[in-house]
Design a protein around this motif. Structure first.
Motif, PDB file in Angstrom:
ATOM      1  N   LEU A 151       0.825  -1.205   0.000  1.00 34.98           N
ATOM      2  CA  LEU A 151       0.000   0.000   0.000  1.00 34.98           C
ATOM      3  C   LEU A 151       0.863   1.261   0.000  1.00 34.98           C
ATOM      4  N   LYS A 152       2.002   1.204   0.682  1.00 40.16           N
ATOM      5  CA  LYS A 152       2.908   2.347   0.759  1.00 40.16           C
ATOM      6  C   LYS A 152       3.440   2.704  -0.627  1.00 40.16           C
ATOM      7  N   ASN A 153       3.840   1.739  -1.409  1.00 41.60           N
ATOM      8  CA  ASN A 153       4.350   1.975  -2.759  1.00 41.60           C
ATOM      9  C   ASN A 153       3.257   2.511  -3.679  1.00 41.60           C
ATOM     10  N   LEU A 154       2.017   2.059  -3.507  1.00 43.19           N
ATOM     11  CA  LEU A 154       0.907   2.538  -4.324  1.00 43.19           C
ATOM     12  C   LEU A 154       0.619   4.020  -4.066  1.00 43.19           C
ATOM     13  N   ILE A 155       0.953   4.513  -2.930  1.00 41.22           N
ATOM     14  CA  ILE A 155       0.710   5.921  -2.596  1.00 41.22           C
ATOM     15  C   ILE A 155       1.952   6.764  -2.883  1.00 41.22           C
ATOM     16  N   VAL A 156       3.141   6.299  -2.536  1.00 40.78           N
ATOM     17  CA  VAL A 156       4.373   7.078  -2.654  1.00 40.78           C
ATOM     18  C   VAL A 156       4.766   7.303  -4.115  1.00 40.78           C
ATOM     19  N   TYR A 157       4.742   6.279  -4.937  1.00 42.85           N
ATOM     20  CA  TYR A 157       5.175   6.429  -6.332  1.00 42.85           C
ATOM     21  C   TYR A 157       4.308   7.425  -7.107  1.00 42.85           C
ATOM     22  N   PRO A 158       3.004   7.341  -7.019  1.00 42.49           N
ATOM     23  CA  PRO A 158       2.208   8.359  -7.725  1.00 42.49           C
ATOM     24  C   PRO A 158       2.468   9.777  -7.205  1.00 42.49           C
ATOM     25  N   ILE A 159       2.695   9.926  -5.906  1.00 46.45           N
ATOM     26  CA  ILE A 159       2.985  11.255  -5.350  1.00 46.45           C
ATOM     27  C   ILE A 159       4.315  11.762  -5.894  1.00 46.45           C
ATOM     28  N   ILE A 160       5.310  10.902  -5.959  1.00 42.03           N
ATOM     29  CA  ILE A 160       6.618  11.292  -6.511  1.00 42.03           C
ATOM     30  C   ILE A 160       6.463  11.691  -7.976  1.00 42.03           C
ATOM     31  N   VAL A 161       5.703  10.932  -8.724  1.00 43.61           N
ATOM     32  CA  VAL A 161       5.481  11.245 -10.145  1.00 43.61           C
ATOM     33  C   VAL A 161       4.754  12.583 -10.275  1.00 43.61           C
ATOM     34  N   ILE A 162       3.726  12.798  -9.480  1.00 45.47           N
ATOM     35  CA  ILE A 162       2.961  14.053  -9.535  1.00 45.47           C
ATOM     36  C   ILE A 162       3.841  15.237  -9.144  1.00 45.47           C
ATOM     37  N   VAL A 163       4.620  15.102  -8.098  1.00 39.55           N
ATOM     38  CA  VAL A 163       5.530  16.167  -7.669  1.00 39.55           C
ATOM     39  C   VAL A 163       6.576  16.420  -8.752  1.00 39.55           C
ATOM     40  N   GLY A 164       7.106  15.379  -9.328  1.00 40.52           N
ATOM     41  CA  GLY A 164       8.107  15.527 -10.398  1.00 40.52           C
ATOM     42  C   GLY A 164       7.532  16.249 -11.605  1.00 40.52           C
ATOM     43  N   ILE A 165       6.342  15.840 -12.042  1.00 43.38           N
ATOM     44  CA  ILE A 165       5.693  16.500 -13.184  1.00 43.38           C
ATOM     45  C   ILE A 165       5.386  17.954 -12.840  1.00 43.38           C
ATOM     46  N   SER A 166       4.927  18.204 -11.640  1.00 43.10           N
ATOM     47  CA  SER A 166       4.624  19.578 -11.209  1.00 43.10           C
ATOM     48  C   SER A 166       5.872  20.452 -11.228  1.00 43.10           C
TER      49      SER A 166
END
Length: 175
Positions: free
Chosen positions: A3-18
């Motif tokens: 569950l941790k990876n399912l939340i952290v990776y999308p947040i990292i991707v969103i922050v990176g794109i932002s």
């Protein structure tokens, strides 16, 4: 996957794109501001050149016209007095002769030059005001305002007549 990876990776991707988008916006707005500032500097030089050209043309044409007027004013009375001062009753010849006439085409040409040079000068100043307006909109509206908060306005003093400077401010209706 947990569950941790399912939340952290999308947040990292969103922050990176932002960050990439914000970085792109930052450079885009900074580049546009620099472009407008450089365009204003170039326009300032153009206005100076137009102003210089205007006064050279007008002073040269006015000088030619003044020289012509002074020469004509000096010669014409001598021509007339030399022909008709004999007192032989031939004054009527003056009516039938082709006397030299003052050529007003020089003044018409001068007035046309004044009008066209004023128009070119006015157009150059209007372009400068357009550049300043574009710059003010860029630094004063969102989201560019977030990236350009430290940028100063472009300063320019309009070259105008004292009569127009004394004109009353226009009244605004509404808003």
């Amino acid at each position: 996957m947990n569950l941790k990876n399912l939340i952290v990776y999308p947040i990292i991707v969103i922050v990176g794109i932002s960050l990439v988008v914000l970085g792109g916006m930052y450079f885009s707005y900074k580049n546009e501001e620099v472009y407008l500032r450089k365009e204003a500097e170039a326009q300032r030089g153009k206005i100076e050149g137009v102003y210089d050209k205007m006064w050279k043309i007008l002073s040269q044409k006015a000088q030619v016209s003044n020289e012509y007027k002074e020469s004509f004013a000096k010669i014409y009375p001598e021509l007339i007095s030399g022909r008709y001062s004999t007192g032989d009753g031939s004054l009527m010849k003056w009516i039938t002769e082709s006397n030299p006439t003052f050529d007003t085409s020089l003044y018409k040409d001068l007035m046309q030059s004044i009008e066209s040079q004023r128009e070119e000068f006015q157009t150059s100043q209007e372009r400068m005001l357009d550049i300043i307006r574009e710059h003010e909109v860029l630094i004063g509206t969102y989201p560019s305002k977030w990236f350009l908060s430290d940028v100063k306005s472009i300063e320019y003093t309009i070259i105008s007549s004292t009569k127009s400077l004394k004109a009353p401010e226009p009244a605004y209706i509404g808003v």
